[in-house]
Design a protein around this motif. Sequence first.
Motif, PDB file in Angstrom:
ATOM      1  N   ARG A 241       0.932  -1.393  -0.241  1.00 46.97           N
ATOM      2  CA  ARG A 241      -0.044  -0.083  -0.014  1.00 46.97           C
ATOM      3  C   ARG A 241       0.866   1.246  -0.146  1.00 46.97           C
ATOM      4  O   ARG A 241       0.404   2.186  -0.656  1.00 46.97           O
ATOM      5  N   GLU A 242       2.149   1.148   0.650  1.00 49.54           N
ATOM      6  CA  GLU A 242       2.863   2.392   0.499  1.00 49.54           C
ATOM      7  C   GLU A 242       3.437   2.773  -0.805  1.00 49.54           C
ATOM      8  O   GLU A 242       3.490   3.754  -1.158  1.00 49.54           O
ATOM      9  N   LYS A 243       3.598   1.651  -1.484  1.00 55.04           N
ATOM     10  CA  LYS A 243       4.195   1.858  -2.996  1.00 55.04           C
ATOM     11  C   LYS A 243       3.099   2.490  -3.779  1.00 55.04           C
ATOM     12  O   LYS A 243       3.472   3.075  -4.810  1.00 55.04           O
ATOM     13  N   ALA A 244       1.911   2.181  -3.461  1.00 58.37           N
ATOM     14  CA  ALA A 244       0.719   2.687  -4.421  1.00 58.37           C
ATOM     15  C   ALA A 244       0.018   3.700  -3.606  1.00 58.37           C
ATOM     16  O   ALA A 244      -1.086   3.967  -4.212  1.00 58.37           O
ATOM     17  N   ARG A 245       0.730   4.369  -2.715  1.00 59.18           N
ATOM     18  CA  ARG A 245      -0.133   5.612  -1.856  1.00 59.18           C
ATOM     19  C   ARG A 245      -0.428   6.561  -2.895  1.00 59.18           C
ATOM     20  O   ARG A 245      -1.464   7.137  -2.803  1.00 59.18           O
ATOM     21  N   SER A 246       0.472   6.953  -3.853  1.00 58.35           N
ATOM     22  CA  SER A 246       0.334   8.173  -4.491  1.00 58.35           C
ATOM     23  C   SER A 246      -1.025   7.966  -5.515  1.00 58.35           C
ATOM     24  O   SER A 246      -1.954   8.900  -5.801  1.00 58.35           O
ATOM     25  N   LEU A 247      -1.005   6.867  -6.034  1.00 63.09           N
ATOM     26  CA  LEU A 247      -2.164   6.214  -6.822  1.00 63.09           C
ATOM     27  C   LEU A 247      -3.383   6.352  -6.181  1.00 63.09           C
ATOM     28  O   LEU A 247      -4.637   6.715  -6.359  1.00 63.09           O
ATOM     29  N   SER A 248      -3.607   5.573  -4.822  1.00 60.15           N
ATOM     30  CA  SER A 248      -4.592   5.560  -3.926  1.00 60.15           C
ATOM     31  C   SER A 248      -5.127   6.924  -3.736  1.00 60.15           C
ATOM     32  O   SER A 248      -6.265   7.263  -3.820  1.00 60.15           O
ATOM     33  N   ASN A 249      -4.183   7.818  -3.333  1.00 59.71           N
ATOM     34  CA  ASN A 249      -4.555   9.341  -2.868  1.00 59.71           C
ATOM     35  C   ASN A 249      -5.125  10.067  -3.925  1.00 59.71           C
ATOM     36  O   ASN A 249      -6.107  10.837  -3.878  1.00 59.71           O
ATOM     37  N   SER A 250      -4.979   9.612  -5.258  1.00 60.23           N
ATOM     38  CA  SER A 250      -5.553  10.434  -6.450  1.00 60.23           C
ATOM     39  C   SER A 250      -6.847  10.169  -6.494  1.00 60.23           C
ATOM     40  O   SER A 250      -7.641  11.319  -7.197  1.00 60.23           O
ATOM     41  N   LEU A 251      -7.501   9.271  -5.878  1.00 60.82           N
ATOM     42  CA  LEU A 251      -8.933   9.174  -6.117  1.00 60.82           C
ATOM     43  C   LEU A 251      -9.696  10.323  -4.975  1.00 60.82           C
ATOM     44  O   LEU A 251     -10.934  10.549  -5.338  1.00 60.82           O
ATOM     45  N   ASP A 252      -8.937  11.060  -4.209  1.00 63.14           N
ATOM     46  CA  ASP A 252      -9.481  12.122  -3.376  1.00 63.14           C
ATOM     47  C   ASP A 252     -10.004  13.218  -4.173  1.00 63.14           C
ATOM     48  O   ASP A 252     -10.783  14.000  -3.832  1.00 63.14           O
ATOM     49  N   THR A 253      -9.433  13.353  -5.420  1.00 65.09           N
ATOM     50  CA  THR A 253     -10.057  14.329  -6.196  1.00 65.09           C
ATOM     51  C   THR A 253     -10.903  13.822  -7.498  1.00 65.09           C
ATOM     52  O   THR A 253     -11.531  14.620  -8.376  1.00 65.09           O
ATOM     53  N   GLU A 254     -11.320  12.688  -7.294  1.00 65.10           N
ATOM     54  CA  GLU A 254     -12.261  11.909  -8.277  1.00 65.10           C
ATOM     55  C   GLU A 254     -13.407  11.187  -7.384  1.00 65.10           C
ATOM     56  O   GLU A 254     -13.690  10.112  -7.469  1.00 65.10           O
TER      57      GLU A 254
END
Length: 423
Positions: A241-254
């Motif tokens: 999950r840390e490696k994918a953190r940036s991708l996961s956080n991008s949902l905050d704007t969608e």
Amino acid sequence: MKVTLEELKKYRTQGNPKGITSVCSAHPLVLKAALRLGRDHQSSVLIEATCNQVNHQGGYTGMKPDDFAHLVFSLAKTEQCPEDLITLGGDHLGPNPWKHLSANEAMDEAEKMVIAYIKAGFRKIHIDTSMGCKGEPPALDDQIVSQRAVRLIQAAEKVAADSDKKKPLYIIGTEVPPPGGADHVITSLEPTKAEAAAQTLKIHQDALCAIGLEDVTHRLLGLVVQPGVEYGNWDIVYYDREKARSLSNSLDTESNLVFEAHSTDYQGVHYLSQLVEDGYAILKVGPELTFAVRECLFALDHIASEVFSDYSYRYLQNGLENLMLAKPNYWNSHYHGNAHECYLLRHYSLSDRIRYYWADPKANEYVQTLLSKIKGATVPAPLMMQYLPGAEHFSKKSFDPEEVIIWYVQKVLKSYHKACHLD
């Protein structure tokens, strides 16, 4: 607890993420297991057919979309699973089965397939036009992918409107794992870049708006991305999950989207739960379920070999080996190595390409011979402990092998149910 596909976005934005398991299988016992679990928990049952498995030409199962829908709802009636819990989906709908043809020819077939899916009542539609066709590179850029995707969506919209079907819900995305898992050694994966996911979404939205399909942009349910999970023949790459953190956080704007994660097979409850919590609300699983069917059948094959003196040793497994050698087209371009290594892959690979053979009449004959032989027998508990640990309770009553297989498959499905936070 019933959670609809449309509600996934709401639960995520409310800080109470939930998920839905996408069961990608045409095996009747897998379908029974999924429908029974939905019935018992009154939870959504999402069942998807893939483009290679089911299409307007029959696919490798010999079923067209209408046939698959009939199978699912017939089994639902048998299992007393309410129809309103069930959603049918089409997976990887695009030119993949015909990519050996020119792009125009392949897309013509893909369009016919999508139309057949919509007419059969499939509602969740994953459009995948990411692969190159004859004379093209293996992977295409977002512009070409979006143009082809929009063509298929346009066809689906017209059919849905003309036939008074519910408006489809779409999944898009260009970073799509190969159907059925990787066929090479894998040790690590890079998650999709957040910027790439945003670009894919925008290009598709713009392409839809350009031809007057703004309404469809509100029915883009999710985006297929690579969160960094995959499996090969012998290997599993677990979610980091840390490696994918940036991708996961991008949902905050969608706020109107969720992510769909493919190839989540073999991840286990811990990592599946993290995926759901991080916004990967649709978890696709297929080979792990048929792998479980194969595991259980092989175990029963061993038990029958021990219990019955007139049952040939490993009759089912040996019969399948002969069948796969006689008809190698489903495995020979995926499994590599010496003779023994290929033998092991045919029977035990995590990609479970043996699943392509269950619909073969000869394989069905082997299975039915085994099930008929052992049904109603008295199976000593120690044999269950040896070959199917945890299933000893089935030895205390008239033996029903189908019930044992469904129980075994449900062990996998229950891990998904738990990870989706539905209780």
